[in-house]
Design a protein around this motif. Sequence first.
Motif, short mmCIF file in Angstrom:
data_model
loop_
_atom_site.label_atom_id
_atom_site.label_comp_id
_atom_site.label_asym_id
_atom_site.label_seq_id
_atom_site.Cartn_x
_atom_site.Cartn_y
_atom_site.Cartn_z
N SER A 4 0.84 -1.20 0.00
CA SER A 4 0.00 0.00 0.00
C SER A 4 0.87 1.24 0.00
CB SER A 4 -0.89 0.02 1.23
OG SER A 4 -1.79 -1.03 1.19
N LYS A 40 -17.21 2.43 -7.96
CA LYS A 40 -18.04 1.72 -6.98
C LYS A 40 -18.96 2.69 -6.26
CE LYS A 40 -17.76 -1.52 -3.18
NZ LYS A 40 -16.87 -2.33 -2.35
N ILE A 44 -14.63 5.30 -3.96
CA ILE A 44 -13.85 4.12 -4.33
C ILE A 44 -13.90 3.83 -5.82
CG2 ILE A 44 -13.57 1.63 -3.99
CD1 ILE A 44 -14.82 1.98 -1.22
N ILE A 46 -12.42 0.84 -8.53
CA ILE A 46 -11.87 -0.51 -8.58
C ILE A 46 -11.18 -0.69 -9.93
CG2 ILE A 46 -12.37 -2.98 -8.49
CD1 ILE A 46 -13.04 -1.60 -5.87
N LYS A 58 -8.99 -10.98 -4.42
CA LYS A 58 -9.72 -10.05 -3.56
C LYS A 58 -9.75 -8.66 -4.19
CE LYS A 58 -9.44 -10.23 0.76
NZ LYS A 58 -9.09 -10.16 2.17
N GLN A 59 -10.94 -8.13 -4.36
CA GLN A 59 -11.09 -6.83 -5.02
C GLN A 59 -10.52 -5.67 -4.20
OE1 GLN A 59 -12.40 -6.37 -8.32
NE2 GLN A 59 -11.73 -8.47 -8.11
N ASP A 60 -10.40 -5.82 -2.89
CA ASP A 60 -9.86 -4.72 -2.10
C ASP A 60 -8.38 -4.47 -2.43
OD1 ASP A 60 -9.10 -7.11 -0.86
OD2 ASP A 60 -9.26 -6.28 1.17
N LYS A 61 -7.69 -5.45 -3.02
CA LYS A 61 -6.31 -5.24 -3.46
C LYS A 61 -6.25 -4.28 -4.64
CE LYS A 61 -4.65 -9.18 -4.56
NZ LYS A 61 -3.92 -10.43 -4.84
N TYR A 62 -7.36 -4.14 -5.36
CA TYR A 62 -7.41 -3.31 -6.56
C TYR A 62 -8.23 -2.04 -6.37
CZ TYR A 62 -5.69 -7.68 -8.43
OH TYR A 62 -4.96 -8.81 -8.64
N ALA A 63 -8.53 -1.70 -5.12
CA ALA A 63 -9.36 -0.53 -4.82
C ALA A 63 -8.51 0.72 -4.63
CB ALA A 63 -10.20 -0.79 -3.57
N VAL A 65 -8.95 4.24 -2.98
CA VAL A 65 -9.86 4.90 -2.05
C VAL A 65 -9.43 6.34 -1.88
CG1 VAL A 65 -10.81 4.83 0.28
CG2 VAL A 65 -10.16 2.70 -0.85
N ASN A 70 -9.92 7.17 3.51
CA ASN A 70 -9.01 6.07 3.72
C ASN A 70 -8.54 5.92 5.16
OD1 ASN A 70 -7.40 3.93 3.02
ND2 ASN A 70 -5.81 5.15 2.09
#
Length: 78
Positions: A4, A40, A44, A46, A58-63, A65, A70
């Motif tokens: 991150s 989204k 956010i 994506i 996991k989609q949160d790896k590609y989000a 924010v 954040n």
Amino acid sequence: MAASSNKEFYEKGKYTWDDISSTVTLVSRKDSSKQKLHIKNAAILIMLSPNGTPMKGKQDKYALVRSDQNKSREVHIH
């Protein structure tokens, strides 16, 4: 896997917007590469694969924010 980061990133180019699919396509001025992002919500984005489908895993790896959403402690003053 990339770690991150709270660093800002700038790249010049153009974009197209698709209201129906809530997708924005960014086109780099430097090398004409394309990046598709699904909107989204107001905070956010994506990242999508080059063909516009969700990335595997996991989609949160590609989000991406928004920084004020954040819960980041880092503050940028310009």
